[in-house]
Enzyme design. Structure first.
Site, PDB file in Angstrom:
ATOM      1  N   TYR A  58       0.823  -1.211   0.000  1.00 48.87           N
ATOM      2  CA  TYR A  58       0.000   0.000   0.000  1.00 48.87           C
ATOM      3  C   TYR A  58       0.862   1.269   0.000  1.00 48.87           C
ATOM      4  O   TYR A  58       0.391   2.358  -0.301  1.00 48.87           O
ATOM      5  CB  TYR A  58      -0.951   0.033   1.206  1.00 48.87           C
ATOM      6  CG  TYR A  58      -2.046  -1.030   1.146  1.00 48.87           C
ATOM      7  CD1 TYR A  58      -2.283  -1.756  -0.015  1.00 48.87           C
ATOM      8  CD2 TYR A  58      -2.842  -1.291   2.247  1.00 48.87           C
ATOM      9  CE1 TYR A  58      -3.269  -2.726  -0.064  1.00 48.87           C
ATOM     10  CE2 TYR A  58      -3.847  -2.258   2.197  1.00 48.87           C
ATOM     11  CZ  TYR A  58      -4.041  -2.973   1.032  1.00 48.87           C
ATOM     12  OH  TYR A  58      -5.021  -3.924   0.978  1.00 48.87           O
ATOM     13  N   LYS A  95       3.413 -15.232   1.586  1.00 51.51           N
ATOM     14  CA  LYS A  95       3.385 -16.072   0.382  1.00 51.51           C
ATOM     15  C   LYS A  95       4.833 -16.268  -0.069  1.00 51.51           C
ATOM     16  O   LYS A  95       5.251 -15.772  -1.119  1.00 51.51           O
ATOM     17  CB  LYS A  95       2.549 -15.392  -0.726  1.00 51.51           C
ATOM     18  CG  LYS A  95       1.057 -15.383  -0.475  1.00 51.51           C
ATOM     19  CD  LYS A  95       0.361 -16.646  -0.940  1.00 51.51           C
ATOM     20  CE  LYS A  95       0.388 -16.799  -2.435  1.00 51.51           C
ATOM     21  NZ  LYS A  95      -0.213 -18.092  -2.855  1.00 51.51           N
ATOM     22  N   ASP A 110      -3.013 -17.806   1.309  1.00 48.33           N
ATOM     23  CA  ASP A 110      -4.208 -18.380   0.663  1.00 48.33           C
ATOM     24  C   ASP A 110      -4.748 -19.557   1.461  1.00 48.33           C
ATOM     25  O   ASP A 110      -5.953 -19.707   1.668  1.00 48.33           O
ATOM     26  CB  ASP A 110      -3.912 -18.772  -0.790  1.00 48.33           C
ATOM     27  CG  ASP A 110      -2.641 -19.594  -0.953  1.00 48.33           C
ATOM     28  OD1 ASP A 110      -1.820 -19.606  -0.021  1.00 48.33           O
ATOM     29  OD2 ASP A 110      -2.473 -20.235  -2.001  1.00 48.33           O
ATOM     30  N   ASP A 145      -5.320  -7.055   5.606  1.00 53.17           N
ATOM     31  CA  ASP A 145      -6.545  -6.350   5.223  1.00 53.17           C
ATOM     32  C   ASP A 145      -7.621  -7.382   4.859  1.00 53.17           C
ATOM     33  O   ASP A 145      -8.774  -7.328   5.331  1.00 53.17           O
ATOM     34  CB  ASP A 145      -6.209  -5.458   4.011  1.00 53.17           C
ATOM     35  CG  ASP A 145      -7.253  -4.411   3.731  1.00 53.17           C
ATOM     36  OD1 ASP A 145      -8.247  -4.352   4.465  1.00 53.17           O
ATOM     37  OD2 ASP A 145      -7.069  -3.640   2.769  1.00 53.17           O
ATOM     38  N   ASP A 162     -10.893  -9.095   7.371  1.00 54.40           N
ATOM     39  CA  ASP A 162     -12.300  -8.954   6.975  1.00 54.40           C
ATOM     40  C   ASP A 162     -13.003 -10.305   6.941  1.00 54.40           C
ATOM     41  O   ASP A 162     -14.177 -10.416   7.297  1.00 54.40           O
ATOM     42  CB  ASP A 162     -12.418  -8.266   5.608  1.00 54.40           C
ATOM     43  CG  ASP A 162     -12.595  -6.756   5.751  1.00 54.40           C
ATOM     44  OD1 ASP A 162     -12.234  -6.231   6.826  1.00 54.40           O
ATOM     45  OD2 ASP A 162     -13.099  -6.118   4.819  1.00 54.40           O
TER      46      ASP A 162
END
Ligand code: NAD
Length: 370
Positions: free
Chosen positions: A142, A193, A226, A250, A254
């Site tokens: 970001y 990852k 994942d 993020d 959620d």
């Protein structure tokens, strides 16, 4: 009685409504002689823009710097959709995070037994769930440079974001996670990852080294992001503390939020570096939800996420874990008694207003100290 300096930034939409219930909770604690709060109030988001053309003023920023903790409501709404980008409501929150250097975002996902049926997952999967997601908040993709869209001159454009992490950024967020785990279930799951990303390889390396050096007593696991997303909906109770980067955090937080039923239930904390001399750190506490313009001004907002944010401030900024436990128990008891705001109605036949929910929690809190 300890005195804590709070800056309240109610913001927009339902922000001021739920903040009133925080003031009510704080007044009970003060009244009972548990903690005294010196509270100042400021403007942030659209309300700050309306007052002085900025999403947060320099004088309110100075108050935030001087406060022991900032308690933040929510910002935004259709009224400010067309304001210039630099002064849009969210810019106020981003400035607070940046200027206070809040690099660690703590998002607990707790599923109260009374609300297990409000989750989209089966009761046995989420009932009594209690996990903590620790998200790195000031680095990664970001913020990494270059970050741009370039014209390739052949009718094509290229969008570029850069995922970048330095050792110190991974170490400091890892340390927050391990320290938290020691006070909870003593287990950290680190997620990246590393199979496809160099920043993931470094993340893994640094977390492994930090663990070996300082936190051997804490159980450490690693999961690719994942796979972790899949495990979060398959069997979330296997986790205690999850630590991950800005982007994965993020998304994963959620997913975890939805396990618990409603956005109106979820508090969060954002913490800065510990000052070695004072032992204090900059901090901001806020509900996960937004300003909910669809229900603003109607007395429908659930104040639990906001009151839970005050509980987190007591636990993580003021060392008053017992008081935080009592606030959370008061919330659980009110829910167990069947009281519901509209967002968590489920099969309930009636609902209560924001104020009535805040009153009920205040009453239970008084009982907890009786
Ligand atoms: P939202 O969280 O405001 O609302 C999503 C849905 O959940 C709405 O139906 C709302 O009524 C409901 N809801 C949210 N909080 C609730 C509560 N406490 N009690 C009962 N119901 C609740 O998200 P959105 O609709 O995507 O965004 C609305 C505005 O909020 C936008 O301007 C957005 O940019 C802003 N926003 C701000 C923050 C923040 O201040 N940190 C976070 C997210 C969104």
């Amino acid at each position: 009685m300890a005195t804590y300096k709070l800056l309240l930034l109610p913001g927009d939409g339902i922000g001021p409504e739920v903040m009133t219930e925080v003031e009510k909770t704080a007044a009970v604690l003060s009244d009972l002689g548990v903690a005294h709060f010196e509270m100042e109030k400021g403007l942030v988001g659209g309300s700050a823009y309306d007052a002085h053309g900025q999403s947060i003023s320099d004088s309110d920023m100075a108050l935030a710097q001087a406060a022991d903790a900032v308690i933040f409501g929510a910002v935004g709404g259709p009224k400010w959709d067309a304001v210039p980008y630099d002064v849009r409501p969210e810019a106020g929150l981003l400035r607070l995070r940046k200027d206070l250097a809040l690099f660690a975002n703590l998002r607990p996902a707790i599923c109260y037994p009374a609300l297990a049926d409000a989750s989209s997952l089966k009761r046995e999967i989420v009932e009594n769930l209690d996990i903590m997601i620790v998200r790195e908040l000031t680095g990664g993709v970001y913020f990494g440079e270059p970050k741009q869209i370039i014209d390739l001159g052949n009718g094509q454009k290229r969008g570029i974001d850069t995922q970048v992490y330095d050792t110190y950024e991974i170490e400091r967020i890892g340390r927050v996670a391990f320290e938290l785990a020691r006070k909870r279930g003593n287990k950290v799951t680190s997620s990246e990852k590393r199979n496809v990303m160099k920043s993931g390889v470094l993340w893994h390396e640094v977390i492994v080294a930090l663990h070996a050096r300082e936190f051997k007593d804490v159980q450490l696991e690693h999961q690719l992001a994942d796979s972790l997303a899949m495990q979060l909906v398959r069997w979330p109770k296997q986790f205690d503390v999850i630590v991950t980067d800005n982007l994965f955090g993020d998304i994963l937080s959620d997913i975890a939020a939805m396990l618990t039923g409603s956005l109106g239930m979820l508090p969060s904390a954002s913490l800065g570096e510990m000052d070695a001399k004072t032992g204090k750190r900059k901090s901001l506490y806020e509900p996960v939800h937004g300003s909910a313009p669809d229900i603003a001004g109607k007395g429908l907002a659930n104040p639990i996420a906001m009151i839970g944010s005050l509980a987190m401030a007591l636990r993580y900024s003021f060392g008053q874990g017992d008081t935080a436990d009592k606030i959370e128990k008061a919330i659980a008891d009110v829910l167990a008694s069947g009281l519901r705001t509209a967002d968590i109605k489920g099969n309930a036949t009636s609902t209560v207003s924001t104020t009535q929910m805040g009153d009920a929690i205040a009453t239970e809190l008084r009982k907890a100290f009786a």
